[in-house]
Design a protein around this motif. Sequence first.
Motif, mmCIF file in Angstrom:
data_model
loop_
_atom_site.group_PDB
_atom_site.id
_atom_site.type_symbol
_atom_site.label_atom_id
_atom_site.label_comp_id
_atom_site.label_asym_id
_atom_site.label_seq_id
_atom_site.Cartn_x
_atom_site.Cartn_y
_atom_site.Cartn_z
ATOM 1 N N SER A 116 1.375 -1.525 0.101
ATOM 2 C CA SER A 116 -0.337 -0.199 -0.028
ATOM 3 C C SER A 116 0.523 1.150 -0.413
ATOM 4 O O SER A 116 0.886 2.480 -0.799
ATOM 5 C CB SER A 116 -0.539 -0.246 0.945
ATOM 6 N N GLN A 120 2.448 5.735 -3.315
ATOM 7 C CA GLN A 120 2.279 6.544 -2.695
ATOM 8 C C GLN A 120 3.932 6.663 -3.019
ATOM 9 O O GLN A 120 4.983 7.224 -2.593
ATOM 10 C CB GLN A 120 2.302 6.925 -0.905
ATOM 11 N N GLU A 163 -0.832 11.703 5.811
ATOM 12 C CA GLU A 163 -1.959 10.697 4.914
ATOM 13 C C GLU A 163 -1.403 9.010 4.652
ATOM 14 O O GLU A 163 -2.502 8.707 5.172
ATOM 15 C CB GLU A 163 -2.195 11.358 3.367
ATOM 16 N N SER A 167 -3.891 5.771 6.679
ATOM 17 C CA SER A 167 -3.991 5.571 5.664
ATOM 18 C C SER A 167 -3.932 3.413 6.807
ATOM 19 O O SER A 167 -4.480 2.310 5.949
ATOM 20 C CB SER A 167 -4.143 5.448 4.549
ATOM 21 N N LYS A 244 -8.054 6.750 10.941
ATOM 22 C CA LYS A 244 -8.035 7.098 10.043
ATOM 23 C C LYS A 244 -8.018 8.932 9.949
ATOM 24 O O LYS A 244 -7.546 9.652 8.268
ATOM 25 C CB LYS A 244 -8.985 6.540 9.567
ATOM 26 N N SER A 246 -5.313 11.886 9.821
ATOM 27 C CA SER A 246 -4.198 12.143 9.159
ATOM 28 C C SER A 246 -3.651 12.884 10.726
ATOM 29 O O SER A 246 -4.208 13.467 11.243
ATOM 30 C CB SER A 246 -3.716 13.219 7.812
#
Length: 271
Positions: A116, A120, A163, A167, A244, A246
């Motif tokens: 995951s 990014q 973020e 996540s 969840k 940030s």
Amino acid sequence: MISSGKSICVRAKLAGCVFSVFVGLAVAPVAVMAASHGTGPMGHPESSGGHHGAQYGHHAKTMGGPRLPQASLQAAASSQVAQDTVTVTLSAQLNDVSQQVVNAQLSKALDTAVASAKKQDAVKVYSGNFRVWPFTDEDGKVTRWQGRAELILESKDFPAASELAASLGDQLSITNIAFSVSPESRAKAEEALLEEAAAAFRKRADAFAVAFGFQSYSIKELNLGGAGVEYAPAPRMMAMAADKASVPLEGNTETVTVSVQGTIYLQRENK
């Protein structure tokens, strides 16, 4: 040993930052220094070197004349540099009666989080510590196993790192957040500070020579303090459970310092 007992502070602006230059001074005895070679022109070393910590020149004396007195000087330039990099440590902890189960579950949690996280591009992702250890009863028999694995996020993009950390809250918890100055920003600050520290050293050497009745000086040796920079990092540490939402990230500043130390020969003009 003669000492001025004073320090000089010069404030200036550099690349939007205010910094200070502090100059210290110590003087060696005037009449008993060893010598062997001639001196160079005022303010220039007798020989050159190509790296931090190199020393220049040797003891010197005038042709057929007395040995030259020496003085030891130092100067330092400092500036406050913004911390532009954040490092977020996330971890998972598990326990089970089976060592194999703990290993497998920790590895799976890390693999899922890495898959995951790598979506990014603005955040660098790499593994941290991975440890599994046993618990025993009073007879020394292993009763269960405890494991802990870490994932590290590093980025100059604070919102992206925040973020991403949030996540990953389903797999990992945030255990530490630290801020630092990136190598690129530090190198840029050091380069500017070196020029300021060198200028302060030359100015102090000129003033000292005149104050004690000498017309000029030449440099015997020059050294940069440490590896060229002395800094006091001020990371802001945090520990929390991730959810969840940030995580707010805001860096502080670090003091970056470059110091110059050296010894000069004091000279009077030949008549």
